[in-house]
Structures are given as structure tokens and as C-alpha cells.
Write a protein that holds these residues in place. Structure first.
Motif, PDB file in Angstrom:
ATOM      1  N   LEU A 711       0.835  -1.206   0.000  1.00 37.05           N
ATOM      2  CA  LEU A 711       0.000   0.000   0.000  1.00 37.05           C
ATOM      3  C   LEU A 711       0.866   1.251   0.000  1.00 37.05           C
ATOM      4  O   LEU A 711       0.595   2.213  -0.731  1.00 37.05           O
ATOM      5  N   LEU A 712       1.923   1.250   0.808  1.00 36.31           N
ATOM      6  CA  LEU A 712       2.777   2.434   0.904  1.00 36.31           C
ATOM      7  C   LEU A 712       3.544   2.708  -0.388  1.00 36.31           C
ATOM      8  O   LEU A 712       4.046   3.817  -0.576  1.00 36.31           O
ATOM      9  N   ASP A 714       2.036   2.415  -3.370  1.00 35.62           N
ATOM     10  CA  ASP A 714       1.034   2.679  -4.401  1.00 35.62           C
ATOM     11  C   ASP A 714       0.329   4.006  -4.116  1.00 35.62           C
ATOM     12  O   ASP A 714      -0.377   4.150  -3.121  1.00 35.62           O
ATOM     13  N   ARG A 715       0.502   4.995  -5.000  1.00 32.71           N
ATOM     14  CA  ARG A 715      -0.067   6.318  -4.763  1.00 32.71           C
ATOM     15  C   ARG A 715      -1.592   6.286  -4.737  1.00 32.71           C
ATOM     16  O   ARG A 715      -2.220   7.018  -3.963  1.00 32.71           O
ATOM     17  N   ALA A 716      -2.197   5.478  -5.582  1.00 34.80           N
ATOM     18  CA  ALA A 716      -3.652   5.425  -5.604  1.00 34.80           C
ATOM     19  C   ALA A 716      -4.206   4.847  -4.306  1.00 34.80           C
ATOM     20  O   ALA A 716      -5.193   5.356  -3.753  1.00 34.80           O
ATOM     21  N   LEU A 717      -3.575   3.800  -3.801  1.00 39.35           N
ATOM     22  CA  LEU A 717      -4.041   3.208  -2.549  1.00 39.35           C
ATOM     23  C   LEU A 717      -3.792   4.154  -1.382  1.00 39.35           C
ATOM     24  O   LEU A 717      -4.573   4.196  -0.422  1.00 39.35           O
ATOM     25  N   LEU A 718      -2.707   4.915  -1.447  1.00 37.37           N
ATOM     26  CA  LEU A 718      -2.456   5.922  -0.411  1.00 37.37           C
ATOM     27  C   LEU A 718      -3.562   6.967  -0.398  1.00 37.37           C
ATOM     28  O   LEU A 718      -4.024   7.401   0.667  1.00 37.37           O
ATOM     29  N   ASP A 719      -3.972   7.386  -1.573  1.00 32.53           N
ATOM     30  CA  ASP A 719      -5.058   8.367  -1.663  1.00 32.53           C
ATOM     31  C   ASP A 719      -6.335   7.798  -1.049  1.00 32.53           C
ATOM     32  O   ASP A 719      -7.059   8.496  -0.332  1.00 32.53           O
ATOM     33  N   ARG A 720      -6.611   6.538  -1.331  1.00 33.10           N
ATOM     34  CA  ARG A 720      -7.790   5.892  -0.743  1.00 33.10           C
ATOM     35  C   ARG A 720      -7.670   5.842   0.780  1.00 33.10           C
ATOM     36  O   ARG A 720      -8.651   6.082   1.505  1.00 33.10           O
ATOM     37  N   LEU A 721      -6.460   5.547   1.279  1.00 30.31           N
ATOM     38  CA  LEU A 721      -6.248   5.485   2.727  1.00 30.31           C
ATOM     39  C   LEU A 721      -6.570   6.816   3.386  1.00 30.31           C
ATOM     40  O   LEU A 721      -7.234   6.871   4.429  1.00 30.31           O
ATOM     41  N   THR A 722      -6.112   7.922   2.794  1.00 26.26           N
ATOM     42  CA  THR A 722      -6.304   9.229   3.420  1.00 26.26           C
ATOM     43  C   THR A 722      -7.773   9.643   3.442  1.00 26.26           C
ATOM     44  O   THR A 722      -8.140  10.532   4.217  1.00 26.26           O
ATOM     45  N   ARG A 723      -8.627   9.027   2.598  1.00 20.93           N
ATOM     46  CA  ARG A 723     -10.030   9.400   2.556  1.00 20.93           C
ATOM     47  C   ARG A 723     -10.934   8.504   3.409  1.00 20.93           C
ATOM     48  O   ARG A 723     -12.145   8.668   3.412  1.00 20.93           O
ATOM     49  N   LEU A 724     -10.317   7.541   4.118  1.00 23.43           N
ATOM     50  CA  LEU A 724     -11.110   6.716   5.034  1.00 23.43           C
ATOM     51  C   LEU A 724     -11.524   7.525   6.254  1.00 23.43           C
ATOM     52  O   LEU A 724     -10.848   8.480   6.656  1.00 23.43           O
TER      53      LEU A 724
END
Length: 727
Positions: A711-712, A714-724
């Protein structure tokens, strides 16, 4: 979010802009300077064209007299000891096959200590005439990259060390000649994000002229050697030299600039190694190591330096290296076969020294250059964990020692490293065969019909008087380097006073001798077990080293040493049943094994080490007057620890700080397209779980360690993480 939602329906937002676009939009300062590639061809160990060897610009003196003294003296001592041992075992007129095996083992182990003895004699007389050197050079004309590879380390300590060393170098007025790099191979998400937080904070504190950089490798290919190799091939072209550190290294400003000046003054030098002294240690075991390294280490290192000359060795840290020479000569090949003897070179430093010497560059050491420091494992068990890795790396050198074109002293360094670990099973075998021979003497019937006719039976007997004399000779040769180091410390007024005075220095010496004697049989069995497992084909991992003072749970100590205790009890009982004299002769070994659990427990006790410290025992000059760089690093480490970077969950830190999440994404390497049909399982699972999660808590609970790392990256997954949601 419903169960019916597919991954496509819940796909993360479109990928963020490229790092360069982000830099321009928010003014993010790149974590690394522009790349300056440098070719690093893989070397061939089977062939070498001697005509390709570089011709030195200056005549190279050869220390022939020193080598004759060291190796000739060791050979003479070994011949004498072997002859005396033969006289011991052949008193009955003819030695048995088992006695000849004992003789062979004795010759090997005796030659090992004889070589250390003659080298220590050489170092002792050299140190009688010289003292430590230091001082800041007036000027420098080259650029040096100071590189600290880290692997899941505590950032409070590592970044404190970098800052303290940088401040000292800046204070010399020569700071513009040095750039500072933290090169991460960390495989734990929390460690990685803690490093980035510490880096960003320190860089902001130091300002735009920090010359501080940070890089994290997605894959720790070839471990530390690969980490350094990645730096050299991508950024090495911008630097004349690189100063390689370990995560526990500390060098004074005078030492760092002095190494750079020494490299500038010697155009034929490829590697210049300093002598690191152990500091900041407080457990009982670590204080014993610290005292021994300080009092005895310079004697041994100086002797090694003199006979090695420009055919020296490299210990992997606290050394300065000519970058282009390293790139041209030190590309390490993978060895054929599987680990532990195949695969990538584990103990890369010895091999790099041998290859750079093969190419015509000098490898030298400055044992008298002060200001080079490191730390050591706090307990016996911690040392054994590190030692297991070193054992595999050194034994792997059996595959390299015969490489084409190597200098004979380089092969000797390999042999010394290999013997450093084979010595333990050889000593163990010698002990077992000695007991077997005593059993034979006590219980086996005499041989009346020997190959040679005689009127009396052949008894397997020993010359006890000569055996005692030989034992005394062996112990004298074994302990002589320690006595020589003590004598030098007593002669040197400053060292004597700063170590607590003559009385405390001698008492410390006796304490070190006693504890080392008790630990020796335990270490012998631990190292023997490591060697046997390596020979059986068991590979070792690469776990981060525990560096802080602190005890190990008693349950772990019992589990590690229970068989050592059982073996000690069995050996003691058997020796006593055979003969009281045998029991007394073996009593140091028996006592060390029987007390293995309490000795190992005591070794990690901070209170015991501090108690001796209060009484001024096992003290060193660096403890009496701590180096300024060490004091500053300690202050900074305490300050950094209050930041709590090492104690925060990586996902929580990124979720709570959008600026950190943005900076982390900006520091990632550009994304590369994966081949069709090639699926990264960890990345796929991380994507599935982060899409499924509604809250940070769910994501943190579901993601496995490797999935967190995916996850760390992958920029897209990071973006998803910050929006949780946070809860």
C-alpha cells in the motif's frame, strides 16, 4: 459500502500527478539530488587479466620484514608447539590414530593463536613509539557523500547521529565538501514512515543548505551491498569519495575530514579504514566488550595494519572509499548455487577490499586516527544472533578465496575470517577427542600385540609434565595480546588516568579475563552450532540488530542455553568419574557451561554494568571524557524520542497528516507498468482490503505487514487510505 460493490465500482480515485508535477505545484524539495549514474560492472571471479590492473602513481612499499616476522614467527611457534604436543602423546613410543587426529587439531588451533600473538607483538612495539593522530585539515578540494544504510532501525538514534556528525563537520568550516545520505532498506511500514518523518523534520530544521538526502528502496536486493551499489550506480558519479557508515556509527568532525584529506593525499588509495572504538555501552556484557576493544584492540589492529601494508582489509563501515574505483572494481557477482554458500555475497566488505586491491588500488588502515566510534550488541544472545549472520558470510568466503588475480594477503584475510568461525568447532573437536583419549587411558586394555614387537604392552599414555608446560605456553600465547594492551595502557599516562588509574585498570583487566573465560565455552558451542547448521545448508535471515541496552526475558535465556547447561553437567559428571585431575583441568569449561543461563542473564543486566561503572571498573577514556559528537548525539536522540516517530503506526500517521501523505507519495519512485498477467499478490490483497474498508481501524486491522508495504508503494491506494473515516 455494500457487499455487492465490486472492486471496479469502488476503485480508488485516478492516480495522482507524477512526482515532478507535484513538486512544481507545492514546492516540494526532492528527497534526493539529481542522478549522476556511474557504471558498476559485475566482476568475474574465475578470470582476471593482469594487464588490466591499474599501475600505481607512486611506488608501493612492501612490508616484507613485518610479514616475515609475523608469519615466520607464527610458523616457528606452531612447529615448536606441534613438536611438544607430539612428545606429549608419544611418550609410550608410538601414537595412536586418535592421538594423531588430536595432534592435527592442535596444530590448526595453535597456529591460529600464534599468528595473532606475533601480530600483536608487532603492534605493541609500533605503539610504543607512536600515539593517536587527529586534527582538522586546512582545506579540501573533493566532494564526499556520507552514506548511512539503515534497515528497520530506530530513527531517534540514527538521525541524531547524522545530525551530530553533520554539525561537527560544519564546525570545521569544510561542510560544503560533504553531502549526507540516509539509504533505507527498511521492510517494516512503521520504520519506513518514521524514517521519512524524521528526515523531513530534520531537513526543515537545517534549512535549504542542509545537503541532507533520503532514499528508500522498494526491494532490499542484495541487502547492504545492494543498497550501497544502488547509490553508486545512480548518484556516485557526483562524488569523489563516499564515507560508508553503519546505523550505530559516530565519527567526529576531525575524523571525517581527516579521512577525506587522507584520501586526497594518496591518489592510489581505494579504501581507507578507520579503527572504530566501542562507546555508549552500559550492560555488563557490552561493557566487557567496550573495555576489551579499547585496551586490546589498538594493539591487534596496528599489527594487522603494519604487515598488511596496502593489502589491507575493509570492515564495511567507518571507512572512506574512492567512488569510481569502487564502481569499476567492486560489482559483486552472485555465487552459483543456493544459500548459505551460494547466492549473493553476504559478507561483502572483505570481497570488496580484495577486488579493489586486485584492480591496483590500495586498501589501508589508519588505526591511530581518533574519533571513529560504534556500538556493540548489549547481550550475549544479541551477539550470537549477529554472529550467526557473520559466520555464514565468512564461511561463504571459501567460495571466493580462490578467485583469480587476488593478492596473497587478501586471501589471508579471507582465511583469517573463515578460521575465526572454524576455530570453535575445532576447539570443540579437540576437547572431545582429548576426553576420549583419557577414557581410553583409564579403561581400555593395553595392546599386547602391536605392530612393533616389544616386551611390554603399549599403553596410550601422556607426558603429564610436558602437557602442563604446553598448556601454559598455549595460555600465554592466547592471553599475550591482552597483557600487551594492558601494559600500553599503564604506560600511557592519559589512558591510565582516564581508565580509572592503575589499580582500577588492572582490576578491570582481571574482570574482563574472568568473564571472557566463563563466556568462552558458551560462545564456542554457539559458534559451533552455527557452523554445523551452515554446513548442513541452513540459510540465515537478516534481522535488524538490537542496539539499545536492555535485558532479554529469562524464558528466552533458558530456551537458548538449556542444552549448554545440560552438556556442562554431563561433561562435569563424566570428567569427575574418570579422574579428579581431568575434572580440575576442565573446570573452567565445565563451570562456564553449567552457569550458561545465569551468565547470559547477567550479561544483559544494565544494573550490573552501571554498578561497575560507579566503581570506575571496565572504564575507558571515552567514558571518562565522552566525545563531543557522542554527547551531542545523545542529546539529539533524547529530543527525537520525544517526537515519538518510532512509536506511531504508519497508516495512522499518514491518515492524520495530509502533508506527510503527500510528501511520502512524492518520494516514491515513478510507477512502472507491470507485465500483463503478472499479479503482485500483496498489492492485489492490499487493494481489495483498502477498498473494502470504511475506516482506518478496519484497514489497519486487515492489512498484513507485506500488504502494508505494498500500500505504501502505491499512490492510488495511499489516496484511498487518506479518505477513510478515522473511526
Amino acid at each position: 459500502m455494500t457487499d455487492a460493490m465490486t472492486l471496479a465500482d469502488a476503485a480508488p480515485a485516478p492516480r495522482q500527478p507524477s512526482p515532478s508535477a507535484e513538486h512544481e505545484r507545492v514546492g516540494f524539495r526532492p528527497a534526493m539530488p539529481p542522478e549522476a549514474p556511474l557504471a558498476m560492472p559485475v566482476q568475474d571471479l574465475t578470470r582476471w587479466d593482469r594487464s588490466a590492473r591499474r599501475v600505481p602513481l607512486r611506488p608501493e612499499p612492501r612490508p616484507y620484514a613485518a610479514r616475515v616476522f609475523v608469519f615466520g614467527g607464527a610458523a616457528a611457534l606452531t612447529a615448536y608447539g606441534t613438536w611438544q604436543m607430539y612428545e606429549v602423546i608419544s611418550v609410550s613410543g608410538a601414537a595412536t590414530a586418535l592421538q594423531y587426529v588430536l595432534l592435527g587439531l592442535f596444530t590448526l588451533t595453535f597456529s591460529w593463536i600464534a599468528l595473532a600473538f606475533t601480530a600483536a607483538i608487532l603492534g605493541f612495539f609500533a605503539l610504543l613509539r607512536t600515539r593517536s593522530t587527529g586534527g582538522v585539515p586546512a582545506s579540501l578540494s573533493t566532494r564526499t557523500a556520507v552514506v548511512m544504510p539503515v534497515y528497520n532501525e530506530a530513527t531517534a538514534r540514527t538521525f541524531a547521529a547524522v545530525q551530530a556528525m553533520r554539525e561537527e563537520v560544519e564546525a570545521t568550516g569544510l561542510g560544503k565538501h560533504f553531502d549526507w545520505f540516509v539509504l533505507s532498506d527498511s521492510t517494516q511500514a512503521d520504520a519506513w514512515i518514521a524514517e521519512e518523518r524524521a528526515f523531513l523534520r530534520l531537513r526543515d530544521e537545517l534549512g535549504p543548505d542542509a545537503r541532507l538526502y533520503y532514499r528508500h528502496r522498494p526491494k532490499n536486493h542484495h541487502r547492504k551491498a545492494g543498497n550501497i551499489g544502488d547509490f553508486v550506480t545512480r548518484w556516485g558519479g557526483a562524488y569523489d569519495h563516499m564515507l560508508v557508515l553503519d546505523a550505530d556509527s559516530l565519527l567526529s568532525g576531525a575524523c571525517i575530514t581527516g579521512l577525506a584529506a587522507a584520501m586526497e593525499a594518496d591518489p592510489d588509495a581505494g579504501i581507507i579504514q578507520s579503527l572504530p572504538l566501542i562507546i555508549n555501552r552500559n550492560t555488563l556484557f557490552a561493557r566487557v566488550q567496550q573495555f576489551a576493544a579499547r585496551i586490546y584492540g589498538p594493539v591487534i589492529a596496528t599489527g594487522l595494519t603494519i604487515w598488511s601494508g596496502r593489502d589491507g582489509n575493509y570492515w564495511g563501515h567507518n571507512a572512506i572509499i574512492r567512488t569510481r574505483a569502487f564502481a569499476e572494481a567492486c560489482g559483486l557477482p552472485d555465487l552459483e548455487g543456493r544459500p548459505p554458500f551460494g547466492g549473493h555475497v553476504l559478507s561483502h566488505d572483505f570481497v570488496e577490499a580484495a577486488l579493489i586491491r586486485r584492480a591496483g588500488w590500495g586498501v589501508t588502515m589508519l588505526p591511530l586516527l581518533g574519533g571513529s566510534y560504534e556500538e556493540s550488541p548489549p547481550t550475549l544472545i544479541d551477539l550470537s544472533v549477529r554472529d550467526r549472520r557473520w559466520a555464514q558470510g565468512n564461511l561463504q568466503h571459501a567460495r571466493v578465496i580462490g578467485a583469480a588475480g587476488l593478492a596473497l594477503p587478501s586471501r589471508q584475510h579471507f582465511a583469517t575470517g573463515i578460521m575465526g568461525y572454524l576455530a570453535s568447532p575445532l576447539w570443540l573437536a579437540q576437547l572431545v577427542i582429548g576426553i576420549a583419549l583419557v577414557l581410553q587411558t583409564a579403561w581400555v586394555r593395553p595392546e599386547y600385540f602391536s605392530a612393533e614387537f616389544g616386551l611390554t604392552p603399549v599403553w596410550p599414555r601422556f607426558d603429564s609434565v610436558r602437557a602442563l608446560q604446553l598448556f601454559g605456553l598455549t595460555m600465554g600465547i592466547l592471553l599475550a595480546p591482552k597483557f600487551l594492551g594492558l601494559l600500553l595502557a599503564l604506560i600511557d599516562g592519559a589512558t591510565r588516568r582516564d581508565s580509572g588509574g592503575a589499580v582500577r585498570l588492572v582490576l578491570s583487566f582481571l574482570i574482563e579475563i574472568l568473564l571472557s573465560a566463563l563466556i568462552a565455552p558458551i560462545a564456542m558451542l554457539i559458534q559451533s552450532g552455527s557452523v554445523f547448521r551452515i554446513l548442513a545448508g541452513q540459510d540465515t535471515g537478516w534481522n535488524p540488530q538490537r542496539r539499545d541496552d536492555g535485558s532479554i526475558p529469562l524464558s528466552d535465556i533458558i530456551r537458548r542455553h538449556r542444552w549448554h547447561t545440560v552438556l556442562g553437567l554431563l561433561t562435569g559428571g563424566a570428567a569427575f568419574a574418570i579422574a579428579t585431575s581431568l575434572f580440575l583441568w576442565m573446570s573452567p569449561t565445565i563451570l562456564g557451561l553449567v552457569l550458561a543461563i545465569p551468565i547470559s542473564w547477567a550479561s544483559g543486566q544494565l544494573a550490573w554494568g552501571l554498578a561497575l561503572k560507579r566503581f570506575g571498573l571496565l572504564g575507558t577514556p571515552e567514558e571518562h571524557t565522552p566525545p563531543a559528537v557522542a554527547q551531542r548525539a545523545g542529546e539529539l536522540a533524547a529530543r527525537n524520542a520525544r517526537q515519538g516517530f518510532d512509536d506511531v503506526d504508519a497508516l495512522a500517521a499518514l491518515h492524520a497528516d495530509p502533508r506527510l501523505a503527500h510528501d511520502h507519495a512524492a518520494m516514491l519512485p515513478p510507477a512502472t507498468a507491470r507485465p500483463r498477467g503478472s499479479i503482485d499478490a500483496d498489492q492485489a490483497l492490499a487493494q481489495a482490503k483498502i477498498v473494502e474498508a470504511d475506516t482506518l481501524g478496519e484497514a489497519a486491522a486487515w492489512l498484513a505487514p507485506k500488504e502494508r508495504m505494498a500500500l505504501l508503494h502505491d499512490r492510488a491506494l495511499l489516496d484511498r487510505l487518506t479518505r477513510l473515516r478515522g473511526t
